[in-house]
Design a protein around this motif. Structure first.
Motif, PDB file in Angstrom:
ATOM      1  N   SER A   1       0.785  -1.232   0.000  1.00 17.54           N
ATOM      2  CA  SER A   1       0.000   0.000   0.000  1.00 17.54           C
ATOM      3  C   SER A   1       0.820   1.288   0.000  1.00 17.54           C
ATOM      4  N   PHE A   2       2.100   1.164  -0.318  1.00 13.48           N
ATOM      5  CA  PHE A   2       2.911   2.376  -0.483  1.00 13.48           C
ATOM      6  C   PHE A   2       4.050   2.045  -1.460  1.00 13.48           C
TER       7      PHE A   2
ATOM      8  N   PHE B   1       2.619   6.391  -4.082  1.00 15.89           N
ATOM      9  CA  PHE B   1       1.449   7.271  -4.144  1.00 15.89           C
ATOM     10  C   PHE B   1       1.764   8.715  -3.763  1.00 15.89           C
ATOM     11  N   CYS B   2       0.886   9.608  -4.217  1.00 18.42           N
ATOM     12  CA  CYS B   2       0.801  10.935  -3.610  1.00 18.42           C
ATOM     13  C   CYS B   2      -0.234  10.808  -2.505  1.00 18.42           C
ATOM     14  N   THR B   3       0.216  10.958  -1.261  1.00 14.09           N
ATOM     15  CA  THR B   3      -0.717  10.752  -0.149  1.00 14.09           C
ATOM     16  C   THR B   3      -1.492  12.024   0.187  1.00 14.09           C
ATOM     17  N   SER B   4      -1.217  13.114  -0.560  1.00 18.51           N
ATOM     18  CA  SER B   4      -2.021  14.325  -0.370  1.00 18.51           C
ATOM     19  C   SER B   4      -3.259  14.296  -1.249  1.00 18.51           C
TER      20      SER B   4
ATOM     21  N   THR C   1      -6.132   8.859  -4.116  1.00 16.72           N
ATOM     22  CA  THR C   1      -5.311   7.700  -3.719  1.00 16.72           C
ATOM     23  C   THR C   1      -6.118   6.792  -2.793  1.00 16.72           C
ATOM     24  N   TYR C   2      -6.778   7.431  -1.823  1.00 12.73           N
ATOM     25  CA  TYR C   2      -7.506   6.642  -0.822  1.00 12.73           C
ATOM     26  C   TYR C   2      -8.809   6.084  -1.393  1.00 12.73           C
TER      27      TYR C   2
ATOM     28  N   CYS D   1       3.143  17.822  -0.960  1.00 11.52           N
ATOM     29  CA  CYS D   1       3.963  16.808  -0.263  1.00 11.52           C
ATOM     30  C   CYS D   1       5.419  17.224  -0.068  1.00 11.52           C
TER      31      CYS D   1
ATOM     32  N   HIS E   1      -0.066   8.276   6.607  1.00  7.01           N
ATOM     33  CA  HIS E   1      -0.561   7.309   5.634  1.00  7.01           C
ATOM     34  C   HIS E   1      -0.896   5.985   6.339  1.00  7.01           C
TER      35      HIS E   1
ATOM     36  N   ARG F   1      -3.925   6.261   8.596  1.00  5.27           N
ATOM     37  CA  ARG F   1      -5.170   6.400   7.833  1.00  5.27           C
ATOM     38  C   ARG F   1      -5.631   5.039   7.304  1.00  5.27           C
TER      39      ARG F   1
END
Ligand SMILES: [Zn+2]
Length: 744
Positions: A259-260, A287-290, A294-295, A349, A361, A364
């Motif tokens: 997941s990353f 990912f871009c977690t901003s 992504t989510y 980011c 991340h 979350r």
């Protein structure tokens, strides 16, 4: 009549039981024609039902179709309360009483009944035997006992039957968990493709799939096999079925989704969610977690897995990976040498602290899964550690605070992984019990099933003892599935069930030898020792040597593991490396390791070859003895032949290197190459005979074919050019055929 004494009775039970006592009185006997009468609580499914089926199947196999019937020796299964002596995990505990009057198994939970039945099957393993009256009281010390099957070569070709057989084998070792990786990506390796593996067809997202080439020469078919394939578990949507099958047998399945890091397919297919480069372009990795999207993507996938394959079977655990995040090359198929950002450089980011990005991340993901009803979320340890290659500092305390803030402290289970047989090389000294975060240890089973068998039993022993000392929840070993690694799997099962009772790695081998080769265990034990020495891990410097003179502590020594696995097996040439051509020149790169320290490497090669040949001979002898486990003996013979083949191939290359320095020696070198071609061809045929098709297709066949063609091409060239002198440290492209390059 086979009289089982106390010692070999104990050796027979996997894992080592907690308590076993013997009594006076008449023995429990069985022989040809003995009938059994089986009584058990009525369950239509679940572990008790599985226990009944297991016993039935075993007894009928041993004594024929009429083995079960009224009025036979009573075998009773029951459910009952655990006595006070049972110190942990009572639901998996059981008692087993054997006497002249029959066998009584009392499980302190449904899974306990099944574990008891497994023990009985292990005790009743031949036709004519006599057992002294005995009582067993047994329970697992750790809740987590199992392996992770990575999504990689081998499991990418496992069919339905292979997966179910893996579950069965784990049930027979009383393991409790099987983690199956459903999504993971590495780097560009074969065929110019990124090694991406997806084992779960995501509904509504048909664009997510990971084809891989199967390529090898098949002696069985007498020709090349070449196919672009999808993993059967993906193509036939098998994951749910595996979960159902395992749940019926009390084995918990844990889906794993990277997941990353280890994640190029999602960012490649959905560039919007990819980490960004400085110029704002998607890196194609991580990912871009901003970005909320992504989510959205990630959670829509999690939810499908959780709703369809986790909660319906009563499972409660999910693994999110999160290991090895870092900018790296070999993630862009158009430009393999471009360094791709895994830490996002978008305006939102780029200025954030990486520790914060990582922790936010992780928390979350954990919080979402918790809301979905998941109790335990597994995460790798390396990104929160200070001293790992991609480390961003020690994050333990910060992670703990954030989890506490979100009320998710008890939802996280950290997997402390390290794959060394040497204690000082283990990358952590403890499991940070002071954090109070749930934890387990992850040794490995040797993993590289496609190249060469290893026996990392010490790795399990070292981490198991740390798990016990630091109050961990158990052992889940990083693995690829292969029955050839059976002894390591027993080691994992023994140490996870009963750390103290397991003793040492050496004790595990002793029991294994006695269990599978009861009449020839001395030979088996010797063969195992030789097998282990071929890939033994040693420090690069001599340990404990006096300074100065012979044995100078600065003097390097060859680590057989490093040499055989990482330098000679051929597999590691498949990676894209900085400042190296891709595909990597096979012979020159290996010679650049062997030649500068030739005195040592040549001796190490001869040692490996001799040990492996000798071990193979012993295993082949055992494979002919019906009083032994002939199937496993033949498998071990194959694995030793494989080790020998690798050592002999490189000894041959060294010899050819010397010969080809001067003109006139080509015919002799050609004869050596032909000899190796013949040996490789015979070995490929053995591979197809002995191992499952998934192992052959999952890279073992391809890797072996590479050596086959290498020698075939060299021989053909030298026969055609008898006056040739070749410097084998050069690439010599003109020598090698298209077959060779297509395998690389
Ligand atoms: Zn970003």
């Amino acid at each position: 009549m086979n009289d089982l004494n106390q010692k070999n009775l104990r050796d027979r039970i996997v894992p080592v039981p907690q308590k076993i006592s013997f009594a006076e009185g008449s023995a429990f006997e069985w022989k040809e024609g003995t009938k059994f009468s089986l009584q058990a609580p009525a369950f239509e499914k679940g572990p008790v039902h599985a226990a009944v089926e297991l016993l039935k199947e075993h007894l009928e196999k041993l004594f024929g179709k009429n083995a079960l019937g009224d009025g036979g020796v009573p075998l009773t299964l029951a459910l009952g309360e655990a006595p006070e002596e049972v110190k942990a995990n009572p639901g998996e505990g059981y008692s087993l009483k054997l006497s002249a009057d029959g066998a009584e198994i009392c499980g302190f939970g449904e899974r306990g009944v099944l574990h008891g039945a497994v023990t009985l099957v292990q005790l009743l393993s031949e036709k004519d035997s006599r057992l002294l009256p005995l009582e067993i009281l047994d329970w697992p010390e750790n809740e987590l006992r199992g392996i992770k099957i990575e999504c990689r070569y081998g499991s990418n070709r496992m069919q339905r039957g292979d997966w179910l057989a893996a579950v069965d084998a784990m049930v027979m070792k009383k393991m409790s968990v099987l983690q199956i990786a459903l999504y993971g990506c590495w780097s560009i390796q074969y065929d110019g493709r990124i090694s991406e593996f997806l084992y779960f067809p995501v509904k509504g997202r048909p664009e997510l799939k990971t084809p891989q080439m199967v390529k090898y020469y098949s002696p069985e078919k007498g020709g090349w096999i070449e196919a672009d394939t999808l993993p059967p578990i993906f193509e036939n949507d098998l994951f749910g079925e595996i979960c159902e099958y395992a749940a019926e047998r009390g084995l918990k399945i844990i889906p794993m989704w990277n997941s990353f890091g280890h994640n190029t397919l999602l960012p490649r297919i959905y560039p919007e969610i990819s980490a960004k480069e400085e110029d704002g372009s998607p890196s194609g990795s991580a990912f871009c977690t901003s970005n909320e999207k992504t989510y959205e993507v990630l959670f829509s996938i999690y939810d499908q897995i959780v709703d369809n394959c986790v909660l319906p079977y009563g499972f409660d655990t999910f693994a999110i990976g999160l290991d090895e995040v870092g900018d790296s090359i070999a993630k862009d198929m158009k430009d393999p040498f471009r360094k791709c950002a895994e830490w996002c450089r978008c305006p939102a980011c780029r200025d954030r602290d990486r520790g914060d990005i990582f922790i936010d991340h992780a928390v979350r993901l954990i919080s979402h899964l918790k809301e979905k009803g998941i109790k335990h979320v597994l995460m790798a340890c390396d990104m929160i550690q200070p001293d790992r290659p991609r480390s961003i500092g020690y994050l333990g305390e910060r992670l703990l605070r954030k989890l506490e803030e979100k009320g998710a402290k008890d939802s996280l289970l950290i997997g402390w992984w390290s794959y060394h047989d040497i204690e000082s090389k283990t990358s952590f000294k403890d499991l940070h019990p002071e954090l109070g975060l749930p934890r387990y240890v992850a040794p490995w089973n040797g993993y590289y099933i496609w190249s060469i068998m290893m026996s990392p039993l010490r790795n399990t022993e070292i981490l198991a003892k740390m798990n016990r000392r630091d109050g961990g929840d158990g052992i889940m070993a990083y693995s690829m599935w292969d029955q050839s690694f059976d002894r390591v799997h027993d080691c994992i099962a023994d140490f996870a069930w009963n750390t103290e009772g397991a003793g040492t790695a050496k004790d595990v081998t002793e029991r294994y030898a006695r269990r599978h080769f009861p009449t020839r265990f001395v030979e088996a034990r010797q063969a195992f020792m030789m097998t282990d020495l071929v890939t033994e891990e040693k420090g690069e410097k001599l340990e404990g040597a006096a300074p100065g003179g012979y044995g100078d502590e600065k003097q390097p020594q060859i680590s057989p593991l490093y040499m055989m696995v990482y330098k000679l097996s051929g597999y590691f040439h498949s990676y894209v490396k900085k400042d190296m051509p891709y595909p990597e020149p096979f012979i020159p790169v290996t010679l650049s390791y062997l030649l500068p320290r030739r005195r040592d490497t040549e001796r190490a090669l001869y040692t490996a070859s001799t040990l492996a040949h000798r071990a193979a001979q012993i295993y082949r002898d055992l494979a002919k003895d019906p009083s032994c486990d002939t199937v496993m003996a033949d498998r071990f013979a194959y694995e030793s032949e494989n080790q020998a083949c690798i050592a002999d191939d490189w000894l041959a290359v060294l010899e050819m290197t010397d010969l080809l320095k001067e003109k006139g020696n080509a015919p002799e070198a050609a004869a050596i190459a032909r000899g190796r071609e013949k040996a490789r061809l015979a070995h490929l045929a053995r591979l197809e005979q002995v191992k499952e098709k998934f192992a052959v297709e999952g890279l073992a066949g391809r890797l072996q074919s590479t050596f086959l063609v290498l020698f075939r091409d060299l021989a053909a060239y030298l026969e055609k050019n008898p006056d040739a002198a070749l410097d084998l440290r050069e690439e010599n492209r003109e020598v090698f055929s298209e077959d060779f390059w297509k395998l690389r």
